[in-house]
Design an enzyme around this catalytic site. Structure first.
Site, PDB file in Angstrom:
ATOM      1  N   PHE A 129       0.847  -1.109   0.099  1.00 41.26           N
ATOM      2  CA  PHE A 129       0.109   0.062   0.028  1.00 41.26           C
ATOM      3  C   PHE A 129       1.016   1.146  -0.024  1.00 41.26           C
ATOM      4  CE2 PHE A 129      -2.728   3.146   1.776  1.00 41.26           C
ATOM      5  CZ  PHE A 129      -3.963   3.037   1.178  1.00 41.26           C
ATOM      6  N   LYS A 236     -10.503  -1.521  10.126  1.00 44.05           N
ATOM      7  CA  LYS A 236     -10.963  -2.656   9.182  1.00 44.05           C
ATOM      8  C   LYS A 236     -11.644  -3.854  10.021  1.00 44.05           C
ATOM      9  CE  LYS A 236      -7.187  -1.380   6.143  1.00 44.05           C
ATOM     10  NZ  LYS A 236      -7.542  -0.770   4.854  1.00 44.05           N
ATOM     11  N   ARG A 383     -12.198  -6.511  -4.863  1.00 49.02           N
ATOM     12  CA  ARG A 383     -11.994  -7.209  -3.614  1.00 49.02           C
ATOM     13  C   ARG A 383     -13.035  -7.392  -2.829  1.00 49.02           C
ATOM     14  NH1 ARG A 383      -7.618  -3.643  -0.235  1.00 49.02           N
ATOM     15  NH2 ARG A 383      -9.439  -2.371  -0.054  1.00 49.02           N
TER      16      ARG A 383
HETATM   17  C1  LIG Z   1      -1.525  -1.884   4.420  1.00 51.46           C
HETATM   18  C2  LIG Z   1      -2.341  -0.750   4.653  1.00 51.46           C
HETATM   19  N1  LIG Z   1      -1.561   0.140   5.348  1.00 51.46           N
HETATM   20  C3  LIG Z   1      -2.003   1.365   5.882  1.00 51.46           C
HETATM   21  C4  LIG Z   1      -3.185   1.871   5.359  1.00 51.46           C
HETATM   22  C5  LIG Z   1      -3.701   3.202   5.774  1.00 51.46           C
HETATM   23  O1  LIG Z   1      -3.177   3.848   6.843  1.00 51.46           O
HETATM   24  P1  LIG Z   1      -3.951   5.084   7.610  1.00 51.46           P
HETATM   25  O2  LIG Z   1      -4.786   4.411   8.659  1.00 51.46           O
HETATM   26  O3  LIG Z   1      -2.714   5.836   8.445  1.00 51.46           O
HETATM   27  O4  LIG Z   1      -4.460   5.820   6.797  1.00 51.46           O
HETATM   28  C6  LIG Z   1      -3.891   0.998   4.568  1.00 51.46           C
HETATM   29  C7  LIG Z   1      -5.217   1.604   4.232  1.00 51.46           C
HETATM   30  O5  LIG Z   1      -6.157   0.803   3.511  1.00 51.46           O
HETATM   31  C8  LIG Z   1      -3.357   0.114   4.216  1.00 51.46           C
HETATM   32  O6  LIG Z   1      -4.319  -0.917   3.305  1.00 51.46           O
END
Ligand SMILES: Cc1ncc(COP(=O)(O)O)c(C=O)c1O
Length: 423
Positions: A129, A236, A383
């Site tokens: 991501f 999530k 997804r």
């Molecule tokens: C793997 C991953 N890391 C980080 C984030 C987003 O981070 P944050 O909560 O800081 O917006 C996401 C968002 O979907 C994600 O899928």
């Protein structure tokens, strides 16, 4: 699978037999919707909502006294939640804290561990991501390390998955940190956390993980696996609501590392209000908090963790695997024009399945318009996340049936070129 029964009646039967089906009653799943997006944003749940309302009541009743007199005291939110999150990720209580957001925690911990490492490179992968790379690149830049030279990006052979051998090939004695996701956000591949940790440690590098797509649905054992640090969100699969507080883990042998992004909320509790100019870090992951805890972004997590704990992460994981297996079988049976982009082995799968189709964007929008909430990840992935908290086998059947109907009627072709959805 020769004896696979793709009928709706069989799906209903499996729901009737499932011991976790009652969990769904604790959530407000939108009526007439099949909500397959719990890997982006879990649905509203009564437990999370009550916990938030309680915090609001305590603000009204107690005002500033809520920092110490609320139940639990707001001042202790990060640590109290951390103790409970430790059970969810397989850690010791002091190794976890609820704080900040995932991206901020990546900045804070990658910065800290680069400073502590002998090497100067961070190994990531091309399917990450993007926020992970943005944060790490800026931490490298802040240390005078050119990210183009010091961010080592492992490539995927198939555009869907990352193999441990490719990670091993990328790690060298110049590596400071191997930073990987537990589950790839697009394909849903579950990476082998223990094996990657061993690869990092073989080169005296640290192993860090982004657990955004696994916390609450995969049964982690971070301490046992030797993981050095990890970060995650709780909006999530943990269902704590939009923008809910993030979480982090730091292995106890690293408690002495000075936080790269220190702030007064990471100070030891007993000296925090001495307000001395010198930072006196808390002993434990709590030292990596930065500023005042976001009380209303944290409160719902007290309630939503009640649900996770009542079900048990091991049972949730087992149910998730059963739901994704069922989904993959239905796609194979009923959607020959779609491909499954997610590994088929249960121990290489997170909580969602990538259903691939050349018109995935149009298909996703057609599905949402028919009450099947999924999201699109360019270029070709729908997804589908059957969250074990509130999705049943019949929901999975309905989602696949709706895709079949749309494709049969070419109904998705009525949609223009799609934009990426922000979820
Ligand atoms: C793997 C991953 N890391 C980080 C984030 C987003 O981070 P944050 O909560 O800081 O917006 C996401 C968002 O979907 C994600 O899928």
């Amino acid at each position: 699978m020769d004896d696979f029964d793709a009928s709706r009646a069989a799906a209903r039967m499996r729901d009737a037999e499932s011991s976790l089906t009652g969990l769904r009653e604790r959530f407000s799943v939108p009526e007439d919707a099949v909500y397959m997006d719990g890997n982006s944003l879990g649905v509203h749940g009564q437990d999370a909502a009550h916990a938030l309302e309680r915090a609001l009541d305590q603000w009204r009743e107690l005002g500033i006294e809520g920092w110490t007199e609320a139940d639990p005291p707001w001042f202790e939110y990060g640590e109290r939640l951390g103790d409970r999150l430790a059970d969810v990720v397989g850690a010791k209580p002091a190794e976890c804290v609820a704080a900040n957001s995932t991206t901020v925690n990546i900045h804070a911990l990658v910065g800290t561990f680069i400073d502590a490492a002998d090497g100067t490179e961070v190994v990531v992968n091309e399917l990450d991501f993007p926020t992970d790379h943005y944060a790490i690149r800026s931490q490298l830049r802040a240390r005078g390390l050119d990210p183009d030279d010091h961010l080592v990006v492992v490539e995927s052979d198939d555009g869907r998955t990352i193999e441990p051998d490719a990670i091993a090939d990328a790690v060298s004695d110049d590596t400071a940190i191997v930073f990987m996701p537990s589950v790839l956000y697009r394909s849903g591949q579950l990476l082998d956390v223990e094996a990657i940790t061993d690869i990092a440690h073989d080169h005296d590098a640290f192993a860090g993980f982004d657990l955004a797509h696994s916390v609450g649905v995969v049964d982690h054992d971070l301490h046992f696996d030797g993981v050095d640090f990890a970060v995650w969100c709780s909006y999530k699969y943990l269902n704590a609501g939009p923008g809910a507080i993030g979480g982090l883990y730091v292995r106890e042998e690293h408690f002495d590392l000075p936080p790269a992004m220190a702030g007064w909320w990471g100070n030891a509790d007993d000296t925090q209000f001495d307000l001395e100019p010198e930072f006196d870090p808390a002993r434990g992951a709590a030292a990596f908090q930065i500023g005042t805890v976001s009380v209303f972004a944290a409160a719902p997590l007290f309630g939503s963790l009640d649900v996770t704990e009542a079900a048990g992460v091991d049972s949730l994981c087992e149910r998730s695997v059963a739901l994704t297996r069922y989904l993959i079988s239905l796609v194979d049976e009923r959607l020959p024009e779609c491909a499954v982009g997610t590994p088929r082995e249960a121990d290489r799968r997170g909580g969602h399945v990538a259903v691939e189709h050349p018109d995935a964007g149009k298909l996703s929008r057609a599905l949402r318009d028919r009450g099947v909430v999924v999201d699109f990840r360019p270029p070709n992935v729908v997804r589908v996340a059957p969250s074990p908290y509130f999705v049943g086998f019949e929901d999975v059947w309905l989602a696949v049936d709706e895709i079949r109907d749309i494709l049969d009627a070419d109904a998705h072709l009525a949609y223009g070129e799609s934009e990426e959805q922000v979820t």
